[in-house]
Design a protein around this motif. Structure first.
Motif, PDB file in Angstrom:
ATOM      1  N   LEU A   1       0.847  -1.188   0.000  1.00 22.54           N
ATOM      2  CA  LEU A   1       0.000   0.000   0.000  1.00 22.54           C
ATOM      3  C   LEU A   1       0.879   1.233   0.000  1.00 22.54           C
ATOM      4  CD1 LEU A   1      -2.825  -0.743   2.602  1.00 22.54           C
ATOM      5  CD2 LEU A   1      -3.152  -0.142   0.209  1.00 22.54           C
ATOM      6  N   ARG A   2       0.525   2.227  -0.791  1.00 24.15           N
ATOM      7  CA  ARG A   2       1.283   3.468  -0.796  1.00 24.15           C
ATOM      8  C   ARG A   2       0.361   4.637  -1.129  1.00 24.15           C
ATOM      9  NH1 ARG A   2       4.997   1.957  -6.079  1.00 24.15           N
ATOM     10  NH2 ARG A   2       3.364   2.124  -7.675  1.00 24.15           N
ATOM     11  N   ALA A   3       0.804   5.812  -0.755  1.00 23.01           N
ATOM     12  CA  ALA A   3       0.009   7.019  -0.990  1.00 23.01           C
ATOM     13  C   ALA A   3       0.127   7.439  -2.447  1.00 23.01           C
ATOM     14  CB  ALA A   3       0.472   8.142  -0.079  1.00 23.01           C
ATOM     15  N   ARG A   4      -0.990   7.893  -3.016  1.00 22.25           N
ATOM     16  CA  ARG A   4      -0.993   8.382  -4.395  1.00 22.25           C
ATOM     17  C   ARG A   4      -0.562   9.841  -4.485  1.00 22.25           C
ATOM     18  NH1 ARG A   4      -5.695   8.966  -5.912  1.00 22.25           N
ATOM     19  NH2 ARG A   4      -7.022   8.017  -4.329  1.00 22.25           N
ATOM     20  N   GLY A   5      -0.508  10.518  -3.367  1.00 25.16           N
ATOM     21  CA  GLY A   5      -0.113  11.926  -3.336  1.00 25.16           C
ATOM     22  C   GLY A   5       0.189  12.334  -1.913  1.00 25.16           C
ATOM     23  N   LEU A   6       0.251  13.628  -1.692  1.00 23.28           N
ATOM     24  CA  LEU A   6       0.544  14.136  -0.361  1.00 23.28           C
ATOM     25  C   LEU A   6      -0.627  13.886   0.580  1.00 23.28           C
ATOM     26  CD1 LEU A   6       2.186  17.586  -1.199  1.00 23.28           C
ATOM     27  CD2 LEU A   6       3.329  15.456  -0.588  1.00 23.28           C
ATOM     28  N   VAL A   7      -0.305  13.534   1.799  1.00 20.89           N
ATOM     29  CA  VAL A   7      -1.315  13.438   2.849  1.00 20.89           C
ATOM     30  C   VAL A   7      -0.981  14.492   3.900  1.00 20.89           C
ATOM     31  CG1 VAL A   7      -1.892  11.025   2.499  1.00 20.89           C
ATOM     32  CG2 VAL A   7       0.016  11.616   3.983  1.00 20.89           C
ATOM     33  N   ASP A   8      -2.012  15.045   4.501  1.00 21.96           N
ATOM     34  CA  ASP A   8      -1.834  16.163   5.426  1.00 21.96           C
ATOM     35  C   ASP A   8      -2.583  15.868   6.713  1.00 21.96           C
ATOM     36  OD1 ASP A   8      -1.629  18.604   6.728  1.00 21.96           O
ATOM     37  OD2 ASP A   8      -1.797  19.755   4.881  1.00 21.96           O
ATOM     38  N   CYS A   9      -1.839  15.768   7.801  1.00 26.95           N
ATOM     39  CA  CYS A   9      -2.445  15.463   9.098  1.00 26.95           C
ATOM     40  C   CYS A   9      -3.411  16.558   9.535  1.00 26.95           C
ATOM     41  CB  CYS A   9      -1.343  15.285  10.141  1.00 26.95           C
ATOM     42  SG  CYS A   9      -1.923  14.939  11.809  1.00 26.95           S
ATOM     43  N   GLU A  10      -3.119  17.816   9.167  1.00 26.30           N
ATOM     44  CA  GLU A  10      -4.006  18.911   9.547  1.00 26.30           C
ATOM     45  C   GLU A  10      -5.353  18.839   8.823  1.00 26.30           C
ATOM     46  OE1 GLU A  10      -0.519  19.405  11.216  1.00 26.30           O
ATOM     47  OE2 GLU A  10      -0.541  19.644   9.042  1.00 26.30           O
ATOM     48  N   LEU A  11      -5.382  18.175   7.666  1.00 25.84           N
ATOM     49  CA  LEU A  11      -6.632  18.021   6.925  1.00 25.84           C
ATOM     50  C   LEU A  11      -7.371  16.753   7.322  1.00 25.84           C
ATOM     51  CD1 LEU A  11      -5.506  19.129   3.341  1.00 25.84           C
ATOM     52  CD2 LEU A  11      -6.673  20.481   5.092  1.00 25.84           C
ATOM     53  N   GLN A  12      -6.636  15.666   7.532  1.00 28.14           N
ATOM     54  CA  GLN A  12      -7.257  14.401   7.938  1.00 28.14           C
ATOM     55  C   GLN A  12      -6.219  13.555   8.652  1.00 28.14           C
ATOM     56  OE1 GLN A  12      -9.717  12.642   4.966  1.00 28.14           O
ATOM     57  NE2 GLN A  12      -9.961  10.690   6.032  1.00 28.14           N
ATOM     58  N   LYS A  13      -6.561  13.129   9.868  1.00 29.85           N
ATOM     59  CA  LYS A  13      -5.614  12.390  10.695  1.00 29.85           C
ATOM     60  C   LYS A  13      -5.660  10.889  10.445  1.00 29.85           C
ATOM     61  CE  LYS A  13      -5.840  15.691  14.527  1.00 29.85           C
ATOM     62  NZ  LYS A  13      -6.119  15.866  15.978  1.00 29.85           N
ATOM     63  N   GLU A  14      -6.813  10.368  10.009  1.00 32.68           N
ATOM     64  CA  GLU A  14      -6.974   8.925   9.876  1.00 32.68           C
ATOM     65  C   GLU A  14      -7.739   8.581   8.601  1.00 32.68           C
ATOM     66  OE1 GLU A  14      -9.025   7.802  13.401  1.00 32.68           O
ATOM     67  OE2 GLU A  14      -7.223   7.763  14.647  1.00 32.68           O
TER      68      GLU A  14
ATOM     69  N   GLN B   1      -3.223   5.733  10.196  1.00 32.12           N
ATOM     70  CA  GLN B   1      -3.108   6.954  10.990  1.00 32.12           C
ATOM     71  C   GLN B   1      -1.933   7.776  10.468  1.00 32.12           C
ATOM     72  OE1 GLN B   1      -2.895   6.336  15.203  1.00 32.12           O
ATOM     73  NE2 GLN B   1      -2.437   8.481  15.658  1.00 32.12           N
ATOM     74  N   VAL B   2      -2.173   9.047  10.212  1.00 26.76           N
ATOM     75  CA  VAL B   2      -1.146   9.929   9.652  1.00 26.76           C
ATOM     76  C   VAL B   2      -0.371  10.581  10.789  1.00 26.76           C
ATOM     77  CG1 VAL B   2      -0.688  11.891   8.135  1.00 26.76           C
ATOM     78  CG2 VAL B   2      -2.624  10.373   7.667  1.00 26.76           C
ATOM     79  N   ASN B   3       0.922  10.343  10.824  1.00 26.26           N
ATOM     80  CA  ASN B   3       1.771  10.961  11.840  1.00 26.26           C
ATOM     81  C   ASN B   3       2.093  12.402  11.455  1.00 26.26           C
ATOM     82  OD1 ASN B   3       1.905   8.574  13.339  1.00 26.26           O
ATOM     83  ND2 ASN B   3       3.649   7.829  12.158  1.00 26.26           N
ATOM     84  N   ASP B   4       2.203  13.244  12.461  1.00 27.22           N
ATOM     85  CA  ASP B   4       2.437  14.669  12.243  1.00 27.22           C
ATOM     86  C   ASP B   4       3.926  14.969  12.139  1.00 27.22           C
ATOM     87  OD1 ASP B   4       1.855  17.340  11.972  1.00 27.22           O
ATOM     88  OD2 ASP B   4       1.612  17.710  14.109  1.00 27.22           O
ATOM     89  N   VAL B   5       4.256  16.050  11.435  1.00 28.01           N
ATOM     90  CA  VAL B   5       5.596  16.630  11.473  1.00 28.01           C
ATOM     91  C   VAL B   5       5.451  18.070  11.959  1.00 28.01           C
ATOM     92  CG1 VAL B   5       6.537  15.183   9.652  1.00 28.01           C
ATOM     93  CG2 VAL B   5       5.477  17.355   9.053  1.00 28.01           C
TER      94      VAL B   5
END
Length: 245
Positions: A49-62, A92-96
């Motif tokens: 499984l891999r992301a198709r683009g950028l994921v943003d924790c501030e927009l969606q955490k899970e 779950q998207v980890n924050d930076v």
């Protein structure tokens, strides 16, 4: 999944399906999920499984979605192909720590009375837009102005460390910075203006041009006037020189 990383493995160990025959594709049910599944080994059923683009924790955490494997009989869209059971995937998207603390006010003002020690003169407050508690919480405040008689605690409360004197200095300006729990510092410090008020001391204050004497026979005079807006009763005075008190 690390925040804003792409094309990184999401599952460790990789996704495995126990399937008789060869796996040709994986299908994700849920078009809103920004992920894709690729086949690494069709014989063993290993996939990634891999992301198709950028994921943003501030927009969606899970993210939660369903994935299903297809054999090579007729392909993923064919009617004769076999499908695996549906597996639920939770990510779950980890924050930076990308955002710096920002103060709620552009500047702060307060006033104190000279000669007093205050536990708290005023409180400054900063916020952080990161999504995780580690990076969104403010853990410390610091006064960056040197040689100033003030201190600040981790909650943003400013106090004076010595008694202030109006005669010595009537106003102070101190600069304060904030740090989040990841030790990221605010990009701009905030100015705090503190005015020192004098202690009210008892005494007479007569308005100029509003005092006079009245002759009471001989050289005795009677004095009247206005003290701080209030008419005071007459008092006796002695005429020392003609036309003067």
């Amino acid at each position: 999944l690390s925040h804003k990383e792409t094309n990184k493995p999401l599952l460790s160990p990789p996704l495995l399906f126990d399937f008789n025959g060869e796996i040709c594709a994986f299908k994700i049910h849920g078009l809103e999920a920004p992920f894709e599944a690729v086949v690494l080994n069709g014989t063993s059923g290993e996939g990634q499984l891999r992301a198709r683009g950028l994921v943003d924790c501030e927009l969606q955490k899970e993210y939660t979605f369903i994935i299903q494997a297809h054999d090579c009989g007729a392909g993923p869209g064919g009617t004769g192909g076999k499908k695996s059971h549906k597996a639920v995937v939770h990510i779950q998207v980890n924050d930076v720590n990308e955002f710096s603390p920002v103060f709620r006010e552009a500047q702060y003002h307060a006033a104190v009375t000279e000669g007093k020690i205050y536990d708290s003169i005023l409180q400054v407050e900063a916020t952080d837009q990161d999504c995780s508690p580690q990076y969104s919480q403010i853990c410390n405040y610091q006064i960056t102005t040197t040689n100033t008689p003030f201190a600040i605690d981790r909650n943003g409360n400013i106090r004076n460390t010595e008694k202030l004197s109006f005669d010595k200095q009537q106003q102070y300006e101190v600069l304060v910075t904030a740090l989040d729990c990841g030790q990221k510092r605010s990009t701009e410090s905030v100015a705090v203006h503190i005015d020192v008020k004098p202690v009210c001391k008892p005494g007479w204050q007569v308005s100029r041009g509003r005092r006079w004497c009245k002759r009471q026979g001989g050289r005795k005079m009677e004095w009247s006037g206005i003290i701080k807006g209030h008419v005071v009763p007459p008092v006796s005075c002695t005429l020392r020189k003609k036309g003067a008190i």
